[in-house]
Design a protein around this motif. Structure first.
Motif, PDB file in Angstrom:
ATOM      1  N   ASN A 129      16.951  -0.379  -5.539  1.00  0.00           N
ATOM      2  CA  ASN A 129      16.606  -0.736  -6.920  1.00  0.00           C
ATOM      3  C   ASN A 129      15.181  -0.311  -7.222  1.00  0.00           C
ATOM      4  O   ASN A 129      14.286  -0.486  -6.403  1.00  0.00           O
ATOM      5  CB  ASN A 129      16.730  -2.252  -7.134  1.00  0.00           C
ATOM      6  CG  ASN A 129      18.173  -2.688  -7.203  1.00  0.00           C
ATOM      7  OD1 ASN A 129      19.065  -1.895  -7.489  1.00  0.00           O
ATOM      8  ND2 ASN A 129      18.393  -3.962  -6.933  1.00  0.00           N
ATOM      9  N   GLY A 130      14.988   0.269  -8.394  1.00  0.00           N
ATOM     10  CA  GLY A 130      13.667   0.707  -8.818  1.00  0.00           C
ATOM     11  C   GLY A 130      13.317   2.117  -8.371  1.00  0.00           C
ATOM     12  O   GLY A 130      12.280   2.646  -8.744  1.00  0.00           O
ATOM     13  N   GLN A 182       3.307  -0.402  -2.791  1.00  0.00           N
ATOM     14  CA  GLN A 182       4.592  -1.051  -2.553  1.00  0.00           C
ATOM     15  C   GLN A 182       5.170  -0.729  -1.176  1.00  0.00           C
ATOM     16  O   GLN A 182       6.195  -1.278  -0.801  1.00  0.00           O
ATOM     17  CB  GLN A 182       5.618  -0.632  -3.615  1.00  0.00           C
ATOM     18  CG  GLN A 182       5.369  -1.202  -4.970  1.00  0.00           C
ATOM     19  CD  GLN A 182       6.457  -0.800  -5.966  1.00  0.00           C
ATOM     20  OE1 GLN A 182       7.395  -0.072  -5.652  1.00  0.00           O
ATOM     21  NE2 GLN A 182       6.327  -1.294  -7.182  1.00  0.00           N
ATOM     22  N   LEU A 188      10.019   7.002  -6.149  1.00  0.00           N
ATOM     23  CA  LEU A 188       9.660   6.391  -7.433  1.00  0.00           C
ATOM     24  C   LEU A 188       9.409   7.492  -8.444  1.00  0.00           C
ATOM     25  O   LEU A 188       9.008   8.599  -8.080  1.00  0.00           O
ATOM     26  CB  LEU A 188       8.406   5.533  -7.283  1.00  0.00           C
ATOM     27  CG  LEU A 188       8.484   4.365  -6.307  1.00  0.00           C
ATOM     28  CD1 LEU A 188       7.141   3.629  -6.249  1.00  0.00           C
ATOM     29  CD2 LEU A 188       9.600   3.400  -6.688  1.00  0.00           C
TER      30      LEU A 188
END
Length: 152
Positions: free
Chosen positions: A84-85, A39, A14
């Motif tokens: 994704n992300g 997360q 991230l």
């Protein structure tokens, strides 16, 4: 200071864009680490080589005074699949000056180490710098974290 040569490696994790001014670094990076942990991002990274966490500083806009990207992630075998992300990055071959932060990384150990780094006379590349949170950082209140600063 010890100079270490690293061969190219890849990290997925991230990221956040931040800067050192106005305490943004503390808030933004703390939030990034909290998000990574909450997360369960560690378990979502594909092709992971190990569970060692990396805190990477890259894409410097203007050396230490401009914006830069911080990434929290793990070393991976390739960047073929990036969830994704998340973001994938390649740390290029290079020389790095090694520093070690010791103490409580949930409080001042890391900022104090960076304060010392900022006041050293290094010929920095500002391409990538990184912190390594390995088995010595499992006890966050009594940790050792190596910090590698890209140098010419």
């Amino acid at each position: 200071m010890t100079i270490t040569k690293f061969n190219e490696f890849h990290v997925i994790g991230l990221s956040v864009r931040t800067r050192n001014e106005d305490q943004h670094i503390t808030k933004d990076i703390e939030n990034l680490w909290n998000t990574f942990m909450k997360q369960g991002a560690l378990h979502k990274i594909p092709n992971k080589l190990e569970d060692t966490l990396f805190g990477i500083y890259t894409d410097y806009e203007n050396g230490a005074t401009g914006k830069y990207t911080t990434i929290v992630g793990c070393k991976v075998s390739n960047l073929d699949t990036i969830p994704n992300g998340m973001i994938g990055i390649t740390i290029n071959n290079g020389n790095y000056s090694k520093f070690t932060a010791k103490g409580d990384v949930t409080k001042n150990a890391i900022p104090e180490a960076w304060e010392k780094i900022w006041h050293t006379d290094l010929n920095r590349t500002f391409s990538a710098d990184f912190e390594v949170y390995d088995q010595r950082a499992q006890d966050l209140t009594n940790a050792e974290v190596d910090i590698f600063i890209g140098v010419e």
